[in-house]
Design a protein around this motif. Structure first.
Motif, PDB file in Angstrom:
ATOM      1  N   SER A 220       3.650   1.614  -9.218  1.00  0.00           N
ATOM      2  CA  SER A 220       2.732   1.269  -8.120  1.00  0.00           C
ATOM      3  C   SER A 220       3.409   0.439  -7.035  1.00  0.00           C
ATOM      4  CB  SER A 220       1.536   0.478  -8.648  1.00  0.00           C
ATOM      5  OG  SER A 220       0.844   1.240  -9.582  1.00  0.00           O
ATOM      6  N   ARG A 221       4.672   0.126  -7.273  1.00  0.00           N
ATOM      7  CA  ARG A 221       5.348  -0.701  -6.265  1.00  0.00           C
ATOM      8  C   ARG A 221       5.548   0.078  -4.979  1.00  0.00           C
ATOM      9  NH1 ARG A 221       9.970  -3.848  -9.861  1.00  0.00           N
ATOM     10  NH2 ARG A 221       8.469  -5.072 -11.057  1.00  0.00           N
ATOM     11  N   ARG A 222       5.227  -0.561  -3.878  1.00  0.00           N
ATOM     12  CA  ARG A 222       5.455   0.095  -2.580  1.00  0.00           C
ATOM     13  C   ARG A 222       6.594  -0.645  -1.882  1.00  0.00           C
ATOM     14  NH1 ARG A 222       0.071   1.736   0.282  1.00  0.00           N
ATOM     15  NH2 ARG A 222      -0.640  -0.372  -0.058  1.00  0.00           N
ATOM     16  N   PHE A 223       7.771  -0.081  -2.080  1.00  0.00           N
ATOM     17  CA  PHE A 223       8.961  -0.830  -1.686  1.00  0.00           C
ATOM     18  C   PHE A 223       9.092  -1.048  -0.188  1.00  0.00           C
ATOM     19  CE2 PHE A 223      10.387   0.261  -6.029  1.00  0.00           C
ATOM     20  CZ  PHE A 223      10.595  -1.055  -6.451  1.00  0.00           C
ATOM     21  N   LYS A 224       8.291  -0.309   0.594  1.00  0.00           N
ATOM     22  CA  LYS A 224       8.412  -0.559   2.040  1.00  0.00           C
ATOM     23  C   LYS A 224       7.969  -1.988   2.371  1.00  0.00           C
ATOM     24  CE  LYS A 224       3.930   1.413   3.263  1.00  0.00           C
ATOM     25  NZ  LYS A 224       3.189   2.277   4.123  1.00  0.00           N
ATOM     26  N   TYR A 225       7.211  -2.609   1.453  1.00  0.00           N
ATOM     27  CA  TYR A 225       6.785  -3.994   1.681  1.00  0.00           C
ATOM     28  C   TYR A 225       7.694  -5.014   1.003  1.00  0.00           C
ATOM     29  CZ  TYR A 225       2.437  -1.780   3.184  1.00  0.00           C
ATOM     30  OH  TYR A 225       1.502  -1.012   3.822  1.00  0.00           O
ATOM     31  N   TRP A 226       8.642  -4.540   0.238  1.00  0.00           N
ATOM     32  CA  TRP A 226       9.512  -5.461  -0.494  1.00  0.00           C
ATOM     33  C   TRP A 226      10.731  -5.788   0.366  1.00  0.00           C
ATOM     34  CZ3 TRP A 226       9.710  -6.269  -6.246  1.00  0.00           C
ATOM     35  CH2 TRP A 226       8.511  -5.896  -6.856  1.00  0.00           C
ATOM     36  N   PRO A 227      10.879  -7.027   0.766  1.00  0.00           N
ATOM     37  CA  PRO A 227      12.018  -7.373   1.636  1.00  0.00           C
ATOM     38  C   PRO A 227      13.366  -7.033   1.000  1.00  0.00           C
ATOM     39  CG  PRO A 227      10.449  -9.188   1.514  1.00  0.00           C
ATOM     40  CD  PRO A 227       9.979  -8.163   0.527  1.00  0.00           C
ATOM     41  N   THR A 228      14.272  -6.563   1.832  1.00  0.00           N
ATOM     42  CA  THR A 228      15.650  -6.397   1.371  1.00  0.00           C
ATOM     43  C   THR A 228      16.479  -7.569   1.890  1.00  0.00           C
ATOM     44  OG1 THR A 228      15.943  -5.029   3.318  1.00  0.00           O
ATOM     45  CG2 THR A 228      15.654  -3.880   1.234  1.00  0.00           C
ATOM     46  N   ASN A 229      15.829  -8.385   2.647  1.00  0.00           N
ATOM     47  CA  ASN A 229      16.449  -9.588   3.186  1.00  0.00           C
ATOM     48  C   ASN A 229      15.461 -10.728   2.913  1.00  0.00           C
ATOM     49  OD1 ASN A 229      17.682 -11.507   4.718  1.00  0.00           O
ATOM     50  ND2 ASN A 229      17.298 -10.544   6.711  1.00  0.00           N
TER      51      ASN A 229
ATOM     52  N   PHE B 257      10.270 -16.375   4.517  1.00  0.00           N
ATOM     53  CA  PHE B 257       9.386 -16.860   5.588  1.00  0.00           C
ATOM     54  C   PHE B 257      10.170 -17.516   6.724  1.00  0.00           C
ATOM     55  CE2 PHE B 257       6.306 -16.527   2.054  1.00  0.00           C
ATOM     56  CZ  PHE B 257       5.355 -15.735   2.687  1.00  0.00           C
ATOM     57  N   ASP B 258      11.412 -17.916   6.443  1.00  0.00           N
ATOM     58  CA  ASP B 258      12.243 -18.498   7.501  1.00  0.00           C
ATOM     59  C   ASP B 258      12.900 -17.441   8.386  1.00  0.00           C
ATOM     60  OD1 ASP B 258      11.731 -21.080   6.863  1.00  0.00           O
ATOM     61  OD2 ASP B 258      13.558 -21.423   5.688  1.00  0.00           O
ATOM     62  N   LEU B 259      12.814 -16.176   8.010  1.00  0.00           N
ATOM     63  CA  LEU B 259      13.442 -15.118   8.820  1.00  0.00           C
ATOM     64  C   LEU B 259      12.759 -15.035  10.183  1.00  0.00           C
ATOM     65  CD1 LEU B 259      13.639 -12.203   6.202  1.00  0.00           C
ATOM     66  CD2 LEU B 259      15.580 -13.521   7.100  1.00  0.00           C
ATOM     67  N   PRO B 260      13.475 -14.491  11.185  1.00  0.00           N
ATOM     68  CA  PRO B 260      12.822 -14.308  12.479  1.00  0.00           C
ATOM     69  C   PRO B 260      11.599 -13.408  12.324  1.00  0.00           C
ATOM     70  CG  PRO B 260      15.163 -13.743  12.580  1.00  0.00           C
ATOM     71  CD  PRO B 260      14.851 -14.026  11.158  1.00  0.00           C
ATOM     72  N   MET B 261      10.588 -13.643  13.168  1.00  0.00           N
ATOM     73  CA  MET B 261       9.329 -12.907  13.049  1.00  0.00           C
ATOM     74  C   MET B 261       9.542 -11.390  13.061  1.00  0.00           C
ATOM     75  SD  MET B 261       6.222 -13.226  12.478  1.00  0.00           S
ATOM     76  CE  MET B 261       5.866 -14.960  12.656  1.00  0.00           C
TER      77      MET B 261
ATOM     78  N   THR C 277       0.196 -14.723  13.316  1.00  0.00           N
ATOM     79  CA  THR C 277       0.571 -15.360  12.052  1.00  0.00           C
ATOM     80  C   THR C 277       0.419 -16.866  12.236  1.00  0.00           C
ATOM     81  OG1 THR C 277       2.864 -15.607  12.691  1.00  0.00           O
ATOM     82  CG2 THR C 277       2.268 -13.548  11.603  1.00  0.00           C
ATOM     83  N   VAL C 278       0.193 -17.553  11.138  1.00  0.00           N
ATOM     84  CA  VAL C 278       0.014 -19.003  11.234  1.00  0.00           C
ATOM     85  C   VAL C 278       1.302 -19.653  11.725  1.00  0.00           C
ATOM     86  CG1 VAL C 278      -0.570 -21.086   9.932  1.00  0.00           C
ATOM     87  CG2 VAL C 278      -1.754 -18.934   9.449  1.00  0.00           C
ATOM     88  N   GLN C 279       2.417 -19.055  11.320  1.00  0.00           N
ATOM     89  CA  GLN C 279       3.704 -19.584  11.776  1.00  0.00           C
ATOM     90  C   GLN C 279       3.783 -19.575  13.302  1.00  0.00           C
ATOM     91  OE1 GLN C 279       6.529 -17.427   9.442  1.00  0.00           O
ATOM     92  NE2 GLN C 279       7.981 -19.138   9.419  1.00  0.00           N
ATOM     93  N   ASP C 280       3.325 -18.477  13.923  1.00  0.00           N
ATOM     94  CA  ASP C 280       3.310 -18.404  15.383  1.00  0.00           C
ATOM     95  C   ASP C 280       2.341 -19.408  15.975  1.00  0.00           C
ATOM     96  OD1 ASP C 280       5.234 -16.606  15.926  1.00  0.00           O
ATOM     97  OD2 ASP C 280       3.905 -14.859  16.056  1.00  0.00           O
TER      98      ASP C 280
END
Ligand SMILES: O=C(O)CCC(=O)C(=O)O
Ligand SMILES: [Fe+2]
Length: 506
Positions: free
Chosen positions: A305-314, A258-262, A173-176
């Motif tokens: 069509s939403r794929r909630f596995k990609y939707w952050p809960t945090n 984006f500030d969450l730990p990787m 990731t660019v962050q890394d």
């Protein structure tokens, strides 16, 4: 949309995102193209390919059989090996021995090839791994197949190198990357493609979109809209009905994600050959210079069509707020598309009718970490969006977005509460080139990180779109062919380093 290449490109995809029809025949465009490509991808190619695979498998089986039956004692074996080494190797056997490690990919790769023949216009990510692994097993794998077909097979299979298909590309990731300091070579643009922040300010209009729908005041505002979209291809929308606090919360939540730990973000990382999820620039070609941005890409509409596995809960409110924001953006987009039609004296549903019942909205949250060499690296390289329109929520404080007009770059000003609305390739096609899908890019910044949220309004991929009849006349002849699944085309052309809009041009 995603991935773009060097000079002002109207690539794919981006993101994003097929075509071909001769004068006025609106029915068979894609089919003609498929047929043409199928013919070009001649039976010779398929035959060479299948022959190669079957001969290889046969040779391997015979070879394995021989080993089993004739394995000599160890001493004689060494002598035989020495003798074999001193004789000229049989080129066929030498090549085929390299297939050993990859024999298990053969059935999948064959299926892929047949798919490519049958549906040459859309990518086949599922088979890319097999083909690319086969290719890696033997550098001469594609020998004997005409090179144009090799390009087509590879591009339809969306292959470059196998690791590139990993959910997160191997550059990290660019962050890394940013946290390590040095900027790797893959991010560095050649001199002529680099950007500078000291560009003039763009003069695209600021439009009170509430006025676009006021019966008494819409005239001048519609005129401003038409002029803005003809000259700049974008405008800043104010008075859109969402409160300052609410849009600030959207930005805040994006930043918190984006500030969450990787390790937390990686829970949402995209899967191989997928657009959706958390990740970095998708590698679609080996020449691609990478964008200095990580992103979270989500299909937000239609809801099923939403794929909630990609939707952050945090962060906790992320889903709820994104749901509310994107519902608003859908309504705003449709109002704007109606106003765009009215500004051209068309029935207000003209654009919307073209885009079909099954429109789709994709959201792309962009995060641009600080970059040590902003003079060498771009956040997002020049591209035009493959959408009909895009609604962008910019960072409230950090600039970086630039639009091209003529051959010059201009900085997009920040108007904190405004939504920046830009025409995408598909509205340019429908408007027969009257509205311009602008080439834009994002610069990097050594002092401050930046976020943005782009929501792409995407026509039904099954619906053929084309220039509206009323916008074609002697002075403005038809500029574009009929196009279906433009997003598929967008990616396909992008991989080949071509501009999708060029493919759609008459
Ligand atoms: O970050 C920005 O301001 C623009 C991003 C963009 O152009 C895109 O996501 O297509
Ligand atoms: Fe864009």
């Amino acid at each position: 949309m995603d991935n773009r290449d060097g000079s002002p490109t109207r690539p794919a995809l981006s993101h994003l995102y097929s075509i071909h029809q001769d004068n006025g025949d609106t029915s068979g465009g894609a089919i003609k193209y498929s047929t043409a490509v199928s013919l070009r991808l001649s039976y010779r190619t398929l035959r060479t390919f299948t022959l190669k695979i079957s001969t290889t498998m046969a040779a391997i089986l015979v070879f394995l059989g021989c080993i089993a039956i004739f394995t000599p004692p160890a001493t004689t074996r060494t002598e035989a090996m020495n003798a074999a080494a001193s004789t000229q190797p049989d080129p066929f056997v030498t090549e085929d021995s390299s297939f050993f490690p990859c024999i298990s990919f053969v059935p999948e790769a064959t299926k892929c090839m047949i798919d490519v023949f049958k549906h040459p216009v859309s990518p086949h990510p599922a088979c890319c791994k097999a083909i690319s692994k086969l290719q890696n097993c033997s550098s001469s794998f594609f020998n004997g197949i005409p090179s144009a077909d090799v390009i087509l097979i590879k591009s339809n299979a969306v292959i470059s190198k196998p690791p590139a298909m990993a959910g997160i590309n191997p550059s990290g990731t660019v962050q890394d990357v940013a946290s390590k300091g040095e900027v790797p070579e893959r991010y560095i643009h050649k001199e002529s493609d680099r950007g500078a922040l000291n560009a003039p300010l763009m003069a695209a209009p600021v439009i009170d979109i509430a006025l676009l729908f006021s019966s008494s005041k819409s005239g001048p505002e519609l005129e401003k809209l038409r002029h803005g979209l003809q000259s700049w291809g974008c405008f800043q929308a104010i008075n859109h009905g969402m409160s300052t606090e609410f849009v600030d919360e959207v930005r805040q939540l994006a930043k918190q994600f984006f500030d969450l730990p990787m390790e937390e973000k990686l829970k949402y990382s995209r899967e191989e050959a997928e657009m959706e999820g958390y990740g970095n620039d998708m590698i679609l070609s080996n020449q691609q210079i990478l964008d200095w941005t990580d992103r979270l890409y989500l299909t937000v509409y239609p809801q099923q069509s939403r794929r909630f596995k990609y939707w952050p809960t945090n962060p906790e409110r992320f889903r709820e707020v994104v749901d509310e924001y994107t519902a608003n953006v859908k309504l705003i987009s449709e109002k704007i598309l109606k106003a765009m039609a009215r500004s051209l004296d068309l029935d207000e549903s003209s654009f919307l009718n073209q885009y079909g019942e099954q429109v789709k909205l994709d959201a792309r949250f962009n995060f641009y970490p600080r970059c040590r060499n902003p003079d060498l690296v771009l956040g997002v390289k020049p591209h035009a969006d493959g959408s009909a329109i895009t609604i962008l929520l910019q960072d409230k404080e950090v600039e970086g977005l630039q639009f091209m007009k003529g051959s010059e770059w201009f900085n997009a000003p920040i108007i904190p509460d405004a939504l920046l609305v830009n025409v995408g390739d598909q509205a340019e096609i429908t408007s027969n080139g009257i509205f311009k899908s602008p080439v834009h890019r994002v610069l990097t910044n050594s002092e401050r990180e930046r976020i943005s949220l782009a929501v792409f309004y995407l026509p039904d991929s099954e619906k053929e779109i084309e220039p509206l009849e009323k916008l074609i006349n002697e002075t403005q002849p038809r500029l574009y062919k009929s196009v279906k699944n433009f997003v598929g085309l967008y990616f396909e052309y992008y991989q080949q380093g071509q501009r999708p809009m060029e493919a759609a041009r008459m």
